[in-house]
Design an enzyme around this catalytic site. Structure first.
Site: not given
Ligand code: XMP
Length: 514
Positions: A59, A86-87, A173, A175, A231, A370
């Site tokens: 964050g 991180c945060y 990070h 991710e 969708d 998606k």
């Protein structure tokens, strides 16, 4: 067996959504929750899922800032595996009595990290790893009961774990793709530490979803507007699996679909055993658009007319529930666009703004991205032509005809568009394209056909590369392909005398011309 879930506490980091995506890519279900979630709220997830672990996201705040988001400390004592990123790493360190301060040096971008302990969280890591970091505060020290797993030149505690409890923190990070071994770290957390089972498969999703829809709607009638896109198609097939003939799928043919599309929609959904209602409203839409050339007005008229038609059918059908194909990014975009300037009014069947008071709205895909919808669609046997259909605007070809829409122009554009699609789909370049289509301009130009003067329509070809449609670059199509497209169009469609190629990126141009 219940589906495992990992909860991601959102501290406002731009990467929070990436954490969720990365976990789901491992076929483990993940959900983003507010940072101040209570232990009771976490336990309530166990009614439906089996909560296996918690990730505290990154964050933008400093933990010492006034009003900085914090999680409840009790969450760290629930016995569930925790990973702070991180945060989140700094917050766990702070709660556990570590020394967290503004760093002597900030670390941004690619950083080398020295790995000191390579079991559990950092299993499979090398002694030195390249990782992506972005932090101002730094963890300098942790209490005795913690073990330091990694450090960097500026950050003495870049990763830690508790010696007896499943508490972990990592400053970088994992991710983002810029951390090559980030996926491995997350896999270690999910499978080695949390003991997750990768059971969030399309088959399990479908099974759970069908049960949920049945539970919610019971024997009531349901209705869905089908656009032919992935969708609404996937939502319709899922709902039909749950309630069978109690679902009416409505396809409104406004006359602005591409060549062969209405026929293929009818065929596909009838073959899938759906209770399909096709409404041929071509005349009605054409009449409403007579004399209208303003793009926004065209969009507005088509959108409103569509809703009128749909509402009438919905009332007649006595449906109590509305099924919608809304997906996760639709919800983000409508939230995020609150303060952004309106560029154009999008008409989206995925989230139909109807006035009818239904007993309830069911959005079975509301948590999905998606690519996840594509996986589900394939597992439901939806044909590839729909799964891979390029994005197509709700108002269809009407907004790809500049100026007033006439029957003649629609016929011309359908044929031009079919040639563009046919030629591009034969070529390997197709794999890199987000969209490719033709636009019929309101400018006529002089040509020469068979020694005679021809004064005909001009068409523009647009092909773009994009990741999400928000930005796009024009595609550098091979010249031989462009030549083939142009020759075929001018040979096969006598009304067209000129073909041009659109070489504008988005921004400044939008993808569609209107
Ligand atoms: P623009 O033209 O705004 O388009 O750059 C971005 C993406 O959105 C599609 N688009 C629409 N999709 N209803 C939709 O569902 C609409 O009214 C609409 N208008 C544009 C466009 O094709 C591109 O993929």
């Amino acid at each position: 067996m219940k589906t495992d879930v990992v909860l991601v506490l959102n501290f406002g980091g731009q990467y929070c959504h990436l954490i969720k995506r990365r976990i789901r890519e491992e076929e483990v279900y993940a959900e983003i929750v507010p940072p101040d979630i209570t232990p009771e709220e976490i336990r309530s997830f166990d009614d439906e899922y089996s909560v296996k672990g918690i990730i505290l996201s990154g964050g933008p705040s400093s933990i010492y800032e006034k009003g900085a988001p914090r999680c409840r400390k009790e969450i760290l004592e629930m016995g569930l595996p925790i990973l702070g990123i991180c945060y989140g790493h700094q917050l766990v360190a702070h709660y556990m009595g570590g020394d967290v301060r503004k760093g002597d040096k900030m670390e941004y971008g690619i950083t080398e990290v020295y790995v000191d302990v390579t079991d559990t969280l950092l299993k499979g890591h090398q002694k030195v790893e390249r990782v992506w970091t972005s932090h101002g505060d730094t963890v300098y020290e942790m209490p005795e009961e913690f073990e330091i797993l990694a450090h960097t030149e500026n950050c003495p505690v870049a990763a830690f774990r508790h010696r007896h409890k499943p508490l972990y923190g990592v400053q970088w990070h994992p991710e983002v793709v810029h951390t090559p071994r980030g996926k491995m770290l997350l896999r270690n957390f999910l499978f080695e530490i949390c003991g997750c089972v990768p059971n969030w498969t399309p088959e399990n999703f479908v099974k759970k979803c069908v049960e949920e829809i049945r539970e919610k709607v019971g024997n009531s009638k349901c209705i869905i507007a089908l656009s032919g896109g992935i969708d609404s198609s996937t939502a319709a097939v899922l709902a039909a699996k749950a309630v069978g003939r109690n679902l009416t799928a409505v396809f409104v043919d406004h006359g602005f679909m591409r060549e062969g599309e209405p026929e293929s929609i009818k065929k596909t959904f009838t073959e899938l055993g759906m209770n399909l209602l096709v409404l041929d409203e071509r005349k009605r839409f054409m009449e409403k658009l007579r004399g209208v050339s303003d793009p926004e007005l065209k969009r507005k008229i088509i959108g409103e007319e569509f809703i009128h038609v749909f509402e009438k059918v919905a009332e007649e059908s006595e449906a109590e529930y509305l099924i919608q194909g809304t997906i996760y990014p639709d919800r983000i975009e409508s939230g995020a666009s609150k303060h952004s300037e309106k560029i154009k009014t999008h008409h989206n069947v995925g989230g139909l703004p109807t006035e009818i008071k239904f007993k309830g709205v069911v959005e079975p895909l509301r948590e999905l991205y998606k690519d996840e919808v594509r996986k589900i669609a394939r597992s439901l046997g939806i044909p590839e032509s729909i799964v891979n259909r390029q994005p197509f605007p709700g108002p269809g070809l009407a907004i790809r005809i500049i100026g007033e829409v006439t029957k003649e122009k629609i016929e011309i554009l359908k044929r031009v568009d079919a040639i563009v699609r046919e030629e591009i789909e034969k070529h390997e370049v197709k794999g890199s394209l987000w969209q490719y289509f033709a636009v019929l301009l309101d400018t006529k130009s002089t040509g020469v056909k068979g020694d005679a003067r021809a004064y005909g329509y001009t068409v523009a070809i647009r092909a773009v590369e994009s990741v999400d449609g928000m930005t796009a670059s024009y595609a550098k199509l091979p010249h031989d392909l462009m030549e083939r497209i142009s020759t075929r169009i001018t040979n096969e469609i006598p009304q067209v005398s000129r073909v041009v190629y659109d070489i504008t990126h988005k921004p400044p141009a939008t993808i569609e011309w209107e």
